[in-house]
Design a protein around this motif. Structure first.
Motif, PDB file in Angstrom:
ATOM      1  N   GLN A 208       0.847  -1.186   0.000  1.00 25.19           N
ATOM      2  CA  GLN A 208       0.000   0.000   0.000  1.00 25.19           C
ATOM      3  C   GLN A 208       0.890   1.246   0.000  1.00 25.19           C
ATOM      4  OE1 GLN A 208      -0.435  -2.054   3.195  1.00 25.19           O
ATOM      5  NE2 GLN A 208      -1.143  -3.558   1.691  1.00 25.19           N
TER       6      GLN A 208
ATOM      7  N   ARG B 192     -10.127   5.589  -2.067  1.00 22.63           N
ATOM      8  CA  ARG B 192      -9.578   4.325  -1.567  1.00 22.63           C
ATOM      9  C   ARG B 192     -10.084   3.172  -2.416  1.00 22.63           C
ATOM     10  NH1 ARG B 192      -5.752   5.551   2.595  1.00 22.63           N
ATOM     11  NH2 ARG B 192      -6.466   7.495   3.535  1.00 22.63           N
TER      12      ARG B 192
ATOM     13  N   THR C 141      -5.971  -3.886   0.639  1.00 22.81           N
ATOM     14  CA  THR C 141      -6.662  -2.601   0.650  1.00 22.81           C
ATOM     15  C   THR C 141      -5.982  -1.644   1.615  1.00 22.81           C
ATOM     16  OG1 THR C 141      -8.867  -1.581   0.820  1.00 22.81           O
ATOM     17  CG2 THR C 141      -8.282  -3.191   2.515  1.00 22.81           C
ATOM     18  N   HIS C 142      -6.391  -0.389   1.533  1.00 27.89           N
ATOM     19  CA  HIS C 142      -5.905   0.670   2.424  1.00 27.89           C
ATOM     20  C   HIS C 142      -7.100   1.577   2.696  1.00 27.89           C
ATOM     21  CE1 HIS C 142      -2.916   4.255   3.076  1.00 27.89           C
ATOM     22  NE2 HIS C 142      -3.492   3.860   4.203  1.00 27.89           N
TER      23      HIS C 142
ATOM     24  N   GLU D 176      -9.593   4.438   4.793  1.00 26.50           N
ATOM     25  CA  GLU D 176      -9.463   5.838   5.187  1.00 26.50           C
ATOM     26  C   GLU D 176      -8.985   5.964   6.638  1.00 26.50           C
ATOM     27  OE1 GLU D 176      -9.139   9.695   5.431  1.00 26.50           O
ATOM     28  OE2 GLU D 176      -9.523   8.663   3.543  1.00 26.50           O
TER      29      GLU D 176
ATOM     30  N   GLN E  41     -16.478   1.939   3.888  1.00 29.86           N
ATOM     31  CA  GLN E  41     -15.571   1.068   3.138  1.00 29.86           C
ATOM     32  C   GLN E  41     -15.589  -0.352   3.698  1.00 29.86           C
ATOM     33  OE1 GLN E  41     -12.049   3.488   3.545  1.00 29.86           O
ATOM     34  NE2 GLN E  41     -12.905   5.080   2.218  1.00 29.86           N
TER      35      GLN E  41
END
Length: 286
Positions: A38, A117, A136-137, A139, A149
């Motif tokens: 990431q 994102r 994933t990354h 918020e 998310q």
């Protein structure tokens, strides 16, 4: 199967200098089969240290025997040149599908605007059986956005499980329809920007009512009852205020017995986060 997940902070170390070669050196020492990164940048001179190079290409080139899938949810054009910021998967195993998911970004007045994102999902021909791998990354600044998310990732997980349950081959259809099995079994990893036990952490792991496979924190599966190693806040970086865990591996409940090790590599100061390593034993068909 060894997977490394790491928020590399565009390769910017404690001294404010970018050293992608230091990131590459650490990754090579860890000897992974799959790498999930990431905060990979390209053409971002305004970032600390001046991230002008295309790090997606640098990292993919350093692991030439790996298949590379990138996704830059933040894609800004200046003078028709893209400035990219996002996630990268490098896999020694064959990738049979790739899905790039944009995650919700609802307005949250009074908070930092944050950034777009996303998540990369791939289907891997892993030892013994196919599995999905998602990095994933989420918020950091807005709990409202982060929860949205989390809910979207849960929806995507339920969708994948339902499609796996009803999967059928249709050889009479044209090639774009021949995606093959998208299995329910999955590994999720990345910088989730949530503390263990927080509301969004609990929402992510909550039992589903949709027939989807349950999700398990791989650290807890491997280290029951033990304190969690911090993944950020080491080596004197100004953020966060104290060492904390933001980076995780989660696995579907059917994979939990295969979790052999989950470790945080705390020695390196090449990023403001630490690499996390997951070892899975081979599937029953291996």
């Amino acid at each position: 199967m060894r997977v490394v997940s790491w928020n590399i902070h565009w390769g910017c170390g404690k001294d404010g200098r970018i050293r992608i070669h230091a990131i590459i050196d650490v990754l090579r020492r860890l000897n992974p089969d799959v790498i999930c990164l990431q905060e990979v940048a390209a053409n971002h001179p305004e970032l600390e240290g001046s991230a002008t190079a295309n790090q997606f290409k640098q990292l993919a080139g350093a692991f030439g025997g790996f298949h590379a899938i990138e996704h830059a949810p933040s894609e800004i054009y200046r003078n028709n040149v893209p400035r990219l910021f996002g996630n990268l998967i490098l896999s020694k195993y064959r990738i049979t599908q790739a899905h790039r998911h944009m995650l919700p970004w609802p307005a949250d007045p009074g908070r930092s605007p944050g950034m777009p994102r996303g998540a990369i999902e791939v289907v891997l021909d892993a030892p013994g059986a196919k599995l999905r791998l998602v990095t994933t990354h989420l918020e950091y600044y807005s709990p409202l956005q982060r929860m949205a998310q989390v809910r979207r990732l849960r929806e995507l997980h339920a969708e994948a499980c339902a499609r796996a349950h009803s999967f059928a081959v249709h050889p009479e259809m044209d090639a774009p329809y021949q995606l093959g099995l998208r299995p329910a079994s999955a590994v999720y990893c990345g910088d989730f920007n949530m503390a263990p036990g927080a509301e969004d952490y609990q929402a992510w792991l909550a039992p589903g009512t949709d027939g989807a496979l349950g999700l398990v924190d791989a650290w807890n599966a491997c280290h029951p009852g033990q304190g969690r190693a911090p993944t950020a806040g080491l080596h004197g970086f100004p953020w966060p205020e104290k060492p904390e865990c933001y980076d995780y591996f989660f696995v579907t409940e059917d994979l939990a017995p295969r979790v052999a090790a989950v470790e945080v590599q705390s020695e390196t100061a090449a990023s403001d986060h630490q690499p996390v390593v997951l070892d899975l034993t081979p599937g029953s068909d291996a």
